[in-house]
Design a protein around this motif. Structure first.
Motif: not given
Length: 206
Positions: A146-153, A159-168
């Motif tokens: 996940l750390d590697a992904v967060n550096k390049v993506a 959640d299922l209602d489209g409410i943002i729970t995380y952003v990098n």
């Protein structure tokens, strides 16, 4: 009993009676990967300190010269709080039992020793330990991924209602929003006006 697991287990066996040490070693040395032998608690402690990276389980008597089994357990727990520790002893005194529980003994087996029963206990104790270590290793691997992904993506979660729970961080840089402005909001907040609403409709349906 997991025979394949047993072949990968290294044991530290601490026993002051030479006949018992010899008998146990001869009975189980072909079953396990390696057995370190120590004739008292002090020698056992040194053996553990010198080989702690490879020792998977400790089997020890309680009543021994120089350093008793209980004292050995106390010292081992200062170094490693998780390594399985099995007492094999002729002493069934309640005080011994309470002390062994207090300092995290895994099992308490009375003499005369039943070799097959001991092997079963070793197998069960190491199965639990290896499962815990495997889980921790997998979690560490996932975190590295996940750390590697967060550096390049560009990453966001909802959640299922489209409410943002995380952003990098990359998502925030691209969208020009702070994390505090995005978490808890509907993902539509970042929809570019030039993007057809039908595209997002299909995405959410999928």
């Amino acid at each position: 009993m997991n025979k394949e697991l047993l072949k990968n287990i290294t044991i530290l066996f601490v026993e002051d009676e030479e006949a018992v040490r010899t008998q146990l070693n001869q009975s189980i040395n072909v079953i396990f990967k390696k057995i370190y032998l120590a004739e008292d608690g002090l020698e056992g402690l040194e053996a553990f300190k010198n080989n702690k990276e490879s020792i998977d389980i400790i089997i020890s008597d309680i009543n021994m010269p120089n350093l008793s089994g209980i004292e050995l357990l106390k010292e081992i727990r200062k170094i490693d709080t998780k390594v399985p520790f099995i007492f094999v002893t002729a002493h069934t005194d309640v005080n011994f039992l309470q002390e062994s529980i207090k300092y995290g003994a895994t099992e308490y087996i009375s003499k005369p020793l039943d070799i097959h029963y001991l092997i079963e206990k070793v197998s069960k104790s190491c199965e639990d330990r290896f499962a815990t270590l495997k889980s921790a290793h997998q979690k560490e691997e996932i975190n590295r991924y996940l750390d590697a992904v967060n550096k390049v993506a560009i990453v966001s979660k909802t959640d299922l209602d489209g409410i943002i729970t995380y952003v990098n961080d990359i998502f925030c840089n691209i969208s020009q929003y702070e994390k505090e402005e995005l978490i808890g909001k509907n993902h539509n907040i970042v929809r570019h006006p030039d993007t057809p609403s039908e595209t997002f409709k299909k995405m959410w349906e999928t």
